[in-house]
Design a protein around this motif. Structure first.
Motif, PDB file in Angstrom:
ATOM      1  N   ARG A   1       0.857  -1.187   0.000  1.00 46.31           N
ATOM      2  CA  ARG A   1       0.000   0.000   0.000  1.00 46.31           C
ATOM      3  C   ARG A   1       0.896   1.241   0.000  1.00 46.31           C
ATOM      4  NH1 ARG A   1      -3.183  -2.836   4.502  1.00 46.31           N
ATOM      5  NH2 ARG A   1      -5.067  -3.484   3.416  1.00 46.31           N
ATOM      6  N   ALA A   2       0.415   2.322  -0.591  1.00 46.92           N
ATOM      7  CA  ALA A   2       1.174   3.577  -0.561  1.00 46.92           C
ATOM      8  C   ALA A   2       1.306   4.083   0.865  1.00 46.92           C
ATOM      9  CB  ALA A   2       0.501   4.626  -1.447  1.00 46.92           C
ATOM     10  N   GLN A   3       0.256   3.941   1.645  1.00 49.20           N
ATOM     11  CA  GLN A   3       0.242   4.357   3.050  1.00 49.20           C
ATOM     12  C   GLN A   3      -0.452   3.270   3.866  1.00 49.20           C
ATOM     13  OE1 GLN A   3       1.640   7.159   4.372  1.00 49.20           O
ATOM     14  NE2 GLN A   3       2.428   7.504   2.315  1.00 49.20           N
ATOM     15  N   PRO A   4       0.033   3.006   5.057  1.00 48.00           N
ATOM     16  CA  PRO A   4      -0.638   1.984   5.881  1.00 48.00           C
ATOM     17  C   PRO A   4      -1.989   2.483   6.382  1.00 48.00           C
ATOM     18  CG  PRO A   4       1.076   3.076   7.137  1.00 48.00           C
ATOM     19  CD  PRO A   4       1.184   3.595   5.733  1.00 48.00           C
ATOM     20  N   LEU A   5      -2.882   1.545   6.615  1.00 47.60           N
ATOM     21  CA  LEU A   5      -4.172   1.865   7.220  1.00 47.60           C
ATOM     22  C   LEU A   5      -4.079   1.817   8.743  1.00 47.60           C
ATOM     23  CD1 LEU A   5      -6.480  -0.302   4.913  1.00 47.60           C
ATOM     24  CD2 LEU A   5      -5.916   2.142   4.701  1.00 47.60           C
ATOM     25  N   HIS A   6      -3.200   0.939   9.253  1.00 46.56           N
ATOM     26  CA  HIS A   6      -3.023   0.769  10.692  1.00 46.56           C
ATOM     27  C   HIS A   6      -1.546   0.819  11.027  1.00 46.56           C
ATOM     28  CE1 HIS A   6      -6.815  -1.282   9.666  1.00 46.56           C
ATOM     29  NE2 HIS A   6      -7.238  -0.667  10.750  1.00 46.56           N
ATOM     30  N   ARG A   7      -1.182   1.581  12.031  1.00 42.23           N
ATOM     31  CA  ARG A   7       0.209   1.696  12.492  1.00 42.23           C
ATOM     32  C   ARG A   7       0.322   0.933  13.819  1.00 42.23           C
ATOM     33  NH1 ARG A   7       2.886   5.407   9.408  1.00 42.23           N
ATOM     34  NH2 ARG A   7       1.582   6.772   8.157  1.00 42.23           N
ATOM     35  N   ASP A   8       0.302  -0.379  13.709  1.00 41.07           N
ATOM     36  CA  ASP A   8       0.174  -1.269  14.862  1.00 41.07           C
ATOM     37  C   ASP A   8       1.223  -1.018  15.942  1.00 41.07           C
ATOM     38  OD1 ASP A   8      -1.949  -3.308  13.722  1.00 41.07           O
ATOM     39  OD2 ASP A   8      -0.460  -2.954  12.157  1.00 41.07           O
ATOM     40  N   LEU A   9       2.499  -1.027  15.581  1.00 39.24           N
ATOM     41  CA  LEU A   9       3.548  -0.871  16.583  1.00 39.24           C
ATOM     42  C   LEU A   9       3.474   0.498  17.245  1.00 39.24           C
ATOM     43  CD1 LEU A   9       6.008  -1.871  18.120  1.00 39.24           C
ATOM     44  CD2 LEU A   9       7.425  -1.136  16.164  1.00 39.24           C
ATOM     45  N   ALA A  10       3.332   1.544  16.475  1.00 35.25           N
ATOM     46  CA  ALA A  10       3.246   2.895  17.045  1.00 35.25           C
ATOM     47  C   ALA A  10       2.026   3.021  17.959  1.00 35.25           C
ATOM     48  CB  ALA A  10       3.198   3.944  15.938  1.00 35.25           C
ATOM     49  N   ASP A  11       0.909   2.402  17.590  1.00 33.20           N
ATOM     50  CA  ASP A  11      -0.294   2.469  18.434  1.00 33.20           C
ATOM     51  C   ASP A  11      -0.077   1.758  19.767  1.00 33.20           C
ATOM     52  OD1 ASP A  11      -1.554   3.883  16.417  1.00 33.20           O
ATOM     53  OD2 ASP A  11      -2.746   2.182  15.711  1.00 33.20           O
ATOM     54  N   VAL A  12       0.567   0.581  19.737  1.00 33.55           N
ATOM     55  CA  VAL A  12       0.850  -0.148  20.980  1.00 33.55           C
ATOM     56  C   VAL A  12       1.784   0.689  21.860  1.00 33.55           C
ATOM     57  CG1 VAL A  12       2.040  -2.156  21.946  1.00 33.55           C
ATOM     58  CG2 VAL A  12       0.426  -2.452  20.072  1.00 33.55           C
ATOM     59  N   LEU A  13       2.817   1.262  21.262  1.00 34.56           N
ATOM     60  CA  LEU A  13       3.779   2.043  22.036  1.00 34.56           C
ATOM     61  C   LEU A  13       3.163   3.325  22.585  1.00 34.56           C
ATOM     62  CD1 LEU A  13       7.022   1.498  19.966  1.00 34.56           C
ATOM     63  CD2 LEU A  13       6.280   0.360  22.070  1.00 34.56           C
ATOM     64  N   ALA A  14       2.248   3.939  21.855  1.00 33.72           N
ATOM     65  CA  ALA A  14       1.564   5.132  22.360  1.00 33.72           C
ATOM     66  C   ALA A  14       0.738   4.778  23.593  1.00 33.72           C
ATOM     67  CB  ALA A  14       0.683   5.739  21.269  1.00 33.72           C
ATOM     68  N   ALA A  15       0.055   3.654  23.556  1.00 33.04           N
ATOM     69  CA  ALA A  15      -0.736   3.220  24.714  1.00 33.04           C
ATOM     70  C   ALA A  15       0.178   2.937  25.902  1.00 33.04           C
ATOM     71  CB  ALA A  15      -1.554   1.978  24.360  1.00 33.04           C
ATOM     72  N   VAL A  16       1.268   2.210  25.672  1.00 28.68           N
ATOM     73  CA  VAL A  16       2.198   1.871  26.741  1.00 28.68           C
ATOM     74  C   VAL A  16       2.820   3.141  27.328  1.00 28.68           C
ATOM     75  CG1 VAL A  16       4.430   0.767  27.212  1.00 28.68           C
ATOM     76  CG2 VAL A  16       2.674  -0.462  25.910  1.00 28.68           C
ATOM     77  N   ALA A  17       3.224   4.061  26.476  1.00 31.07           N
ATOM     78  CA  ALA A  17       3.833   5.311  26.938  1.00 31.07           C
ATOM     79  C   ALA A  17       2.856   6.140  27.761  1.00 31.07           C
ATOM     80  CB  ALA A  17       4.348   6.117  25.750  1.00 31.07           C
ATOM     81  N   ALA A  18       1.561   5.989  27.489  1.00 37.82           N
ATOM     82  CA  ALA A  18       0.534   6.713  28.238  1.00 37.82           C
ATOM     83  C   ALA A  18       0.106   5.964  29.502  1.00 37.82           C
ATOM     84  CB  ALA A  18      -0.683   6.955  27.337  1.00 37.82           C
ATOM     85  N   GLY A  19       0.743   4.823  29.762  1.00 40.37           N
ATOM     86  CA  GLY A  19       0.419   4.068  30.972  1.00 40.37           C
ATOM     87  C   GLY A  19      -0.729   3.089  30.809  1.00 40.37           C
ATOM     88  N   ARG A  20      -1.198   2.916  29.587  1.00 40.90           N
ATOM     89  CA  ARG A  20      -2.280   1.963  29.317  1.00 40.90           C
ATOM     90  C   ARG A  20      -1.650   0.724  28.677  1.00 40.90           C
ATOM     91  NH1 ARG A  20      -3.871   6.477  26.739  1.00 40.90           N
ATOM     92  NH2 ARG A  20      -3.855   5.409  24.747  1.00 40.90           N
ATOM     93  N   ILE A  21      -1.644  -0.373  29.389  1.00 41.07           N
ATOM     94  CA  ILE A  21      -1.060  -1.598  28.857  1.00 41.07           C
ATOM     95  C   ILE A  21      -2.164  -2.400  28.173  1.00 41.07           C
ATOM     96  CG2 ILE A  21       0.309  -3.653  29.366  1.00 41.07           C
ATOM     97  CD1 ILE A  21       1.626  -0.874  30.030  1.00 41.07           C
ATOM     98  N   PRO A  22      -2.111  -2.497  26.845  1.00 42.13           N
ATOM     99  CA  PRO A  22      -3.159  -3.252  26.157  1.00 42.13           C
ATOM    100  C   PRO A  22      -3.032  -4.743  26.440  1.00 42.13           C
ATOM    101  CG  PRO A  22      -1.497  -2.478  24.600  1.00 42.13           C
ATOM    102  CD  PRO A  22      -1.126  -1.929  25.936  1.00 42.13           C
ATOM    103  N   PRO A  23      -4.121  -5.475  26.317  1.00 45.57           N
ATOM    104  CA  PRO A  23      -4.026  -6.927  26.483  1.00 45.57           C
ATOM    105  C   PRO A  23      -3.131  -7.492  25.375  1.00 45.57           C
ATOM    106  CG  PRO A  23      -6.182  -6.321  25.629  1.00 45.57           C
ATOM    107  CD  PRO A  23      -5.470  -5.043  25.948  1.00 45.57           C
ATOM    108  N   PRO A  24      -2.484  -8.614  25.626  1.00 45.60           N
ATOM    109  CA  PRO A  24      -1.618  -9.202  24.600  1.00 45.60           C
ATOM    110  C   PRO A  24      -2.381  -9.424  23.297  1.00 45.60           C
ATOM    111  CG  PRO A  24      -1.310 -10.317  26.683  1.00 45.60           C
ATOM    112  CD  PRO A  24      -2.486  -9.395  26.858  1.00 45.60           C
ATOM    113  N   HIS A  25      -1.750  -9.038  22.207  1.00 45.74           N
ATOM    114  CA  HIS A  25      -2.340  -9.317  20.901  1.00 45.74           C
ATOM    115  C   HIS A  25      -1.234  -9.443  19.862  1.00 45.74           C
ATOM    116  CE1 HIS A  25      -2.035  -4.932  20.675  1.00 45.74           C
ATOM    117  NE2 HIS A  25      -2.194  -5.019  19.383  1.00 45.74           N
ATOM    118  N   PHE A  26      -1.606 -10.060  18.747  1.00 47.06           N
ATOM    119  CA  PHE A  26      -0.636 -10.413  17.731  1.00 47.06           C
ATOM    120  C   PHE A  26      -1.209 -10.109  16.361  1.00 47.06           C
ATOM    121  CE2 PHE A  26      -0.452 -13.186  21.412  1.00 47.06           C
ATOM    122  CZ  PHE A  26       0.822 -12.888  21.878  1.00 47.06           C
TER     123      PHE A  26
END
Length: 163
Positions: free
Chosen positions: A126-151
């Motif tokens: 794709r020219a641009q991604p629809l989902h930025r999975d790693l950045a989204d997980v890290l944004a949640a973690v950096a904000a103190g919200r630990i998402p449930p494990p997912h793959f």
């Protein structure tokens, strides 16, 4: 911000008792998909490295420290790197392809998968991604919200089994 090669090789991540979350990004010098992701991986590192520890984990059989350093320099990858010749980190994360990211919080794997969905299948881009999975997980973690494990399914170059 370039560390000496000796520091890169021996500053292996301590995932079980890490005071900060850790990200492992599995790498091969000969993986064109990883090489195309170098700017995005660098952007994510720059955005989150003040709150999260990062390591490139090179899994390529026979790769030397010099070859690893040349690859990092050629692609402008400022992330500390280690050689995973015994596949310790590959097994710990369950990584199967490069590039693939693994995020650990308090020693627990909370994410394993793609950087984003720019490559939905092998050979499709794709020219641009629809989902930025790693950045989204890290944004949640950096904000103190630990998402449930997912793959998510990472598309890339196979990690061969160690001998």
């Amino acid at each position: 911000m370039k560390a000496s090669l000796a520091v890169l090789l021996y500053a292996a991540p301590m995932l079980t008792a890490a005071p900060r979350p850790s990200v492992l990004i599995f790498a091969r010098t000969d993986c064109p998909i990883l090489n195309r992701y170098a700017p995005e991986v660098t952007r994510i590192f720059t955005e989150f490295s003040n709150r999260v520890d990062f390591h490139l984990v090179y899994v390529e059989p026979g790769l030397t420290a010099g070859g690893m350093e040349r690859h990092r320099t050629e692609y402008g990858l400022p992330i500390p790197a280690i050689l995973d010749t015994d596949r310790k980190y590959t097994r710990m994360a369950g990584a199967t392809v490069t590039p693939q990211a693994a995020v650990f919080v308090d020693g627990k794997l909370i994410y394993r998968g793609r950087i984003d969905d720019r490559y939905p299948t092998l050979g499709t881009t794709r020219a641009q991604p629809l989902h930025r999975d790693l950045a989204d997980v890290l944004a949640a973690v950096a904000a103190g919200r630990i998402p449930p494990p997912h793959f998510t399914k990472a598309i890339g170059c196979a990690i061969e089994a160690s001998k």
